[in-house]
Scaffold this motif. Sequence first.
Motif, PDB file in Angstrom:
ATOM      1  N   LYS A 346      17.629 -36.102  -4.306  1.00 39.80           N
ATOM      2  CA  LYS A 346      16.701 -36.602  -4.751  1.00 39.80           C
ATOM      3  C   LYS A 346      16.035 -38.106  -4.934  1.00 39.80           C
ATOM      4  O   LYS A 346      15.424 -38.559  -5.813  1.00 39.80           O
ATOM      5  CB  LYS A 346      15.506 -35.864  -5.990  1.00 39.80           C
ATOM      6  N   VAL A 347      17.263 -39.162  -4.062  1.00 39.08           N
ATOM      7  CA  VAL A 347      17.507 -40.507  -3.601  1.00 39.08           C
ATOM      8  C   VAL A 347      15.950 -40.843  -4.055  1.00 39.08           C
ATOM      9  O   VAL A 347      15.470 -42.430  -4.550  1.00 39.08           O
ATOM     10  CB  VAL A 347      18.868 -40.996  -3.048  1.00 39.08           C
ATOM     11  N   GLY A 348      14.838 -40.889  -2.544  1.00 39.29           N
ATOM     12  CA  GLY A 348      13.959 -41.269  -1.838  1.00 39.29           C
ATOM     13  C   GLY A 348      13.279 -41.183  -3.412  1.00 39.29           C
ATOM     14  O   GLY A 348      12.587 -42.190  -4.040  1.00 39.29           O
ATOM     15  N   MET A 349      12.485 -40.004  -3.885  1.00 32.68           N
ATOM     16  CA  MET A 349      12.038 -39.609  -5.105  1.00 32.68           C
ATOM     17  C   MET A 349      12.380 -40.599  -6.418  1.00 32.68           C
ATOM     18  O   MET A 349      10.861 -41.859  -6.523  1.00 32.68           O
ATOM     19  CB  MET A 349      11.922 -38.242  -5.606  1.00 32.68           C
ATOM     20  N   ILE A 350      13.514 -41.015  -7.046  1.00 33.01           N
ATOM     21  CA  ILE A 350      13.808 -41.450  -7.555  1.00 33.01           C
ATOM     22  C   ILE A 350      14.126 -42.612  -7.588  1.00 33.01           C
ATOM     23  O   ILE A 350      13.211 -43.736  -8.535  1.00 33.01           O
ATOM     24  CB  ILE A 350      15.102 -40.916  -8.049  1.00 33.01           C
ATOM     25  N   ALA A 351      14.099 -43.759  -6.704  1.00 27.83           N
ATOM     26  CA  ALA A 351      13.980 -44.819  -6.729  1.00 27.83           C
ATOM     27  C   ALA A 351      12.938 -44.583  -6.390  1.00 27.83           C
ATOM     28  O   ALA A 351      12.484 -46.046  -6.913  1.00 27.83           O
ATOM     29  CB  ALA A 351      14.822 -44.691  -4.756  1.00 27.83           C
ATOM     30  N   GLY A 352      11.401 -44.328  -5.631  1.00 27.09           N
ATOM     31  CA  GLY A 352      10.365 -44.439  -5.265  1.00 27.09           C
ATOM     32  C   GLY A 352       9.730 -44.260  -7.317  1.00 27.09           C
ATOM     33  O   GLY A 352       9.224 -45.226  -7.631  1.00 27.09           O
ATOM     34  N   VAL A 353      10.399 -42.605  -7.798  1.00 30.98           N
ATOM     35  CA  VAL A 353       9.750 -43.292  -8.918  1.00 30.98           C
ATOM     36  C   VAL A 353       9.970 -44.918  -9.865  1.00 30.98           C
ATOM     37  O   VAL A 353       9.045 -44.964 -10.675  1.00 30.98           O
ATOM     38  CB  VAL A 353       9.954 -41.794 -10.146  1.00 30.98           C
ATOM     39  N   PHE A 354      10.877 -45.451 -10.298  1.00 30.46           N
ATOM     40  CA  PHE A 354      11.706 -45.745 -11.047  1.00 30.46           C
ATOM     41  C   PHE A 354      10.870 -47.545  -9.964  1.00 30.46           C
ATOM     42  O   PHE A 354      10.832 -48.630 -11.051  1.00 30.46           O
ATOM     43  CB  PHE A 354      13.041 -46.269 -11.022  1.00 30.46           C
ATOM     44  N   PHE A 355      11.475 -47.748  -8.882  1.00 26.27           N
ATOM     45  CA  PHE A 355      10.121 -49.234  -8.057  1.00 26.27           C
ATOM     46  C   PHE A 355       9.588 -48.827  -8.699  1.00 26.27           C
ATOM     47  O   PHE A 355       8.760 -49.727  -8.490  1.00 26.27           O
ATOM     48  CB  PHE A 355      11.045 -49.114  -6.929  1.00 26.27           C
ATOM     49  N   GLY A 356       8.899 -48.012  -8.462  1.00 30.77           N
ATOM     50  CA  GLY A 356       6.763 -47.390  -9.357  1.00 30.77           C
ATOM     51  C   GLY A 356       6.176 -47.824 -10.303  1.00 30.77           C
ATOM     52  O   GLY A 356       5.366 -48.422 -10.440  1.00 30.77           O
ATOM     53  N   LEU A 357       7.767 -47.890 -10.479  1.00 28.09           N
ATOM     54  CA  LEU A 357       7.429 -47.627 -12.329  1.00 28.09           C
ATOM     55  C   LEU A 357       7.801 -49.225 -12.875  1.00 28.09           C
ATOM     56  O   LEU A 357       6.800 -50.494 -13.415  1.00 28.09           O
ATOM     57  CB  LEU A 357       8.660 -46.702 -12.982  1.00 28.09           C
ATOM     58  N   MET A 358       8.741 -50.090 -11.900  1.00 25.97           N
ATOM     59  CA  MET A 358       8.599 -51.534 -12.148  1.00 25.97           C
ATOM     60  C   MET A 358       7.540 -52.232 -12.085  1.00 25.97           C
ATOM     61  O   MET A 358       7.575 -52.672 -12.832  1.00 25.97           O
ATOM     62  CB  MET A 358      10.263 -51.495 -11.248  1.00 25.97           C
ATOM     63  N   PHE A 359       7.587 -51.891 -10.862  1.00 28.89           N
ATOM     64  CA  PHE A 359       6.146 -52.672  -9.895  1.00 28.89           C
ATOM     65  C   PHE A 359       4.839 -52.023 -11.168  1.00 28.89           C
ATOM     66  O   PHE A 359       4.089 -53.456 -10.933  1.00 28.89           O
ATOM     67  CB  PHE A 359       5.479 -52.069  -8.396  1.00 28.89           C
ATOM     68  N   GLY A 360       4.453 -51.245 -11.335  1.00 30.69           N
ATOM     69  CA  GLY A 360       3.006 -50.620 -11.688  1.00 30.69           C
ATOM     70  C   GLY A 360       3.272 -51.408 -13.487  1.00 30.69           C
ATOM     71  O   GLY A 360       1.999 -51.383 -13.618  1.00 30.69           O
ATOM     72  N   LEU A 361       4.482 -51.193 -13.881  1.00 35.97           N
ATOM     73  CA  LEU A 361       4.153 -52.372 -15.933  1.00 35.97           C
ATOM     74  C   LEU A 361       4.182 -53.642 -15.856  1.00 35.97           C
ATOM     75  O   LEU A 361       4.032 -54.252 -16.465  1.00 35.97           O
ATOM     76  CB  LEU A 361       5.790 -50.605 -16.099  1.00 35.97           C
ATOM     77  N   GLY A 362       5.070 -54.369 -14.229  1.00 34.95           N
ATOM     78  CA  GLY A 362       4.652 -54.773 -13.923  1.00 34.95           C
ATOM     79  C   GLY A 362       3.428 -55.886 -13.322  1.00 34.95           C
ATOM     80  O   GLY A 362       3.050 -56.521 -14.625  1.00 34.95           O
TER      81      GLY A 362
END
Length: 408
Positions: A346-362
């Motif tokens: 689930k590389v795409g989903m995990i990458a999406g979650v953590f990149f999304g979390l990075m951008f969202g929290l930023g």
Amino acid sequence: MSKNSIPMPLSQLAADRTVYPILFMICITHLLNDMMQSVIPAVYPLLKEKFGFTFAQIGIITLVFQMTSSLLQPFAGRYADRHPRPYSLAVGMCFTLTGLLMLSVAFGFGLILLAVGLIGCGSSVFHPESSRVAQLASGGRKGLAQSIFQVGGNAGSAMGPLLAALIVIPYGQASIGWFALAALLAIFILVKIGNWYKRQLAVVACKSAAATATPVHGLTKRKIRHALLILGVLVFSKYFYIACMTNYFTFFLMDKFGMSVQGSQYCLFAFLAASAAGTFIGGPVGDRIGRKYVIWGSILGAAPFTLLLPYANLTCTIVLAIIIGLVISSAFSAILVYATDLMPGKVGMIAGVFFGLMFGLGGIGSAFFGWLADKTSIEYIFRISTLLPLLGIITGLLPNIESRTSDK
């Protein structure tokens, strides 16, 4: 796509060897992508002066950009895991191209929000799919591959303020349109990557889905969720602090030391360049000594320097910012690879979650610190944000999974 369309030697190559040309190409496109995106915070002083925006409005611009990216990335990543599209990277870059051109001619707050939202949509496609490409080309050296990919983004982020100081600040808002040339170059490279990616999808199709998706760490679903929650808190501490530095460090230097806009942009470039170097170091070191230790040393290790920064003189402030960038940035590659090891397949989903979390929290951090700066002062938000890296102490609660996976 036929399973027999790719000969066996290429399958063996993809499985056992690191494909450096693809990693360098994806690194370059990440550089171009994040360079274009970093123009947004880099031109905040110009937009604030031209349109009379408050700090809260500056925070909202970042919030819209980063929330459009963060909310869409997990869905884009999940879709990429199930239905990979080799040329979706090039299509996503077209959104960034459109957003840049719109930002160069926007004449009001609403159009600026729409422009940065389009750039955020481009990012939501780029990051999860690119992470899949990086791991596919890693040859098993996932930390190294993620660092090569990620260092491109950090280098691009560092170049944004420098190019803004050299181009946008002297020549005005319309010069943002010149960055569209970088988007066109990225699209050209991403089409080339898409050609390779299309061939590799046939290789992956020849493998058993169970072989690529079965966890080897032996953790229960509850322990996996617990570990992912801890990683989420660590990403919060890291990117809330980085949001303060990226978006308000220039204002801090101008307010406290009377530095010029261009001078403060050069200092921000130094911080972001150090972040790029730290990102490259973190992945290979994590492959060698364990990602948990890199995460621990990166976030908690930055705390002594962040605590000193608000009280230092100008020279020490710049030196401390460089050290902080170098140390705290080394965590993300290790965090992302650790998370994908928790949930393989689930590389795409995990990458999406953590990149999304990075951008969202930023984005949330930028809006929060902008609001707080309006209520108090720029110097006050830097005193508060310095406490965030102390949350790195909870890294000790993460399970040790490297020793278990390496035995397989």
